[in-house]
Design a protein around this motif. Structure first.
Motif: not given
Length: 403
Positions: A49-59, A77-87
């Motif tokens: 909705x807000x046309x976010x260019x990049x999301x960064x995940x902290x927690x 666009x997101x800077x974060x590992x996917x579920x498998x990599x976050x293992x």
């Protein structure tokens, strides 16, 4: 959620609007959005909705829920590992098995799902020994037991009392390691690894490394006692090997790879991995980064070398935590009036708005940090600032960080 990388992102001249979800009341640099970190559909809808260019995940929780997968499905666009990599962070068993398979140095270990077998193993191995919940436990699922009885109580706490619910359905019992502990983070995109500077964290609640483990009571960077040769080994044998291993396992990692390390008399060994910016280390590492952090993240995502540059200074940070932390702690304690000075900065974490004032809402409430030419000066600046805050009995802090 702390504010340090928000401040660093906000300092980029290329940032238009910055949002934090759910954020905290101390995040003056961002517009705080009332969407919880585990509401993946709500976060995706907001980004679209807000046309976010990049999301960064902290927690860590949304990482394990698959927030990166959700965003990628929607071409966001997101800077974060996917579920498998976050293992790498979400399952200590997964991380240990991966390290053994690919020759990443770590402590000997065994995995258990029943208390009886775990305690038999502990009696066989003796103490000191380490007991860890397999899953996410907010930094509190690790017991460094000095006696067999203490280790067995930790086993019962996790497997019988189910203190950490599903996160403790399996436990890792690990060889006790001695040496110099430090943390090394890196920006990673698949097999491209760009290390940051090393930091020293202080996990124990009380001075002289006494008391229970916490999520971190303070940190400093860089560590002059850690040589360039040791750091090069940590980069090659841990960070680079792990990133390549994840590619080989068809779980390529993108994001912040955090390695908790121990320099033993037998060399570097991995204590744990995180799949995100780890606090409080991030709060003393990023202030030393010269680069535009937003540009760094975009370069890494594009497979480019961000050309990291670092200030020739030291940074120290001390956490003010709620009294009782990391066990049951006080809430709604008024936050003493504090703001940045010529020598210090403040990062808020567990705070909320109550009328016209801030009050505590979490265990680790805020961090006071300082940049200076020497570590001694940085630590002195921090403690002079904390003393000036005239903190109430509602807070605790260590008095030996960086000293």
């Amino acid at each position: 959620m702390n504010t340090v990388w928000f401040k660093k992102i906000a300092a980029s001249p290329r940032v238009g609007k910055l949002f934090a979800a759910p954020g905290n009341a101390g995040m003056e640099e961002a517009t705080v959005v009332d969407i919880m970190e585990n509401d993946l559909d709500g976060l995706v809808a907001f980004a679209k909705q807000n046309k976010i260019d990049l999301t960064i995940v902290g927690p860590e929780v949304p990482l394990m829920l698959g927030i990166a997968d959700k965003f990628q499905e929607e071409n966001l666009a997101i800077f974060a590992p996917d579920k498998e990599a976050a293992l790498l962070e979400g399952s200590k068993k997964f991380a240990k098995d991966l390290m053994v398979k690919y020759g990443v140095p770590t402590a000997n270990y065994a995995v258990f799902q029943t208390a009886e077998k775990a305690k038999a193993y502990i009696h066989e191995m003796g103490a000191p020994i380490v007991v860890k919940a397999d899953g996410l436990a907010a930094g509190k699922g690790v017991v460094v037991a000095q006696t067999v009885d203490e280790a067995c109580r930790a086993v019962d706490h996790m497997l019988v009392d189910k203190a950490f619910a599903e996160a403790g359905a399996a436990i890792v019992v690990e060889e006790y390691m001695q040496g110099r502990e430090f943390s090394l983070m890196a920006f990673v995109h698949h097999d491209r690894v760009f290390p940051m500077i090393a930091a020293q964290d202080h996990k124990r609640a009380f001075d002289h490394d006494q008391g229970p483990n916490t999520g971190g009571m303070g940190a400093f960077a860089p560590i002059t006692e850690i040589t360039d040769d040791v750091l090069a080994t940590a980069y090659e044998e841990v960070l680079e090997k792990t990133a390549n291993a994840m590619v080989m396992e068809s779980k390529p990692f993108t994001g912040i790879l955090y390695a908790g390390l121990m320099l033993t008399d037998k060399g570097i060994k991995v204590i744990e991995f995180n799949a995100r910016f780890g606090d409080p280390e991030t709060q003393v590492v990023l202030p030393l980064l010269k680069n535009d952090l937003l540009q760094v993240l975009e370069d890494v995502l594009a497979g480019k070398d961000p050309g990291l540059q670092w200030k020739n200074q030291s940074c120290a940070g001390v956490v003010l935590a709620a009294a009782g932390y990391p066990a049951t702690y006080q809430r709604n304690v008024p936050i003493p009036s504090c703001s940045a000075t010529d020598h210090c900065f403040v990062n808020f974490a567990g705070v909320k708005q109550d009328g016209e004032r801030l009050v505590s809402s979490g265990g680790r409430v805020l961090l006071v940090g300082s940049l200076a030419e020497t570590l001694d000066q940085a630590a002195m600046n921090v403690y002079e600032n904390i003393t000036a805050l005239n903190t109430s009995e509602g807070f605790i802090f260590r008095s030996d960080i960086g000293r």
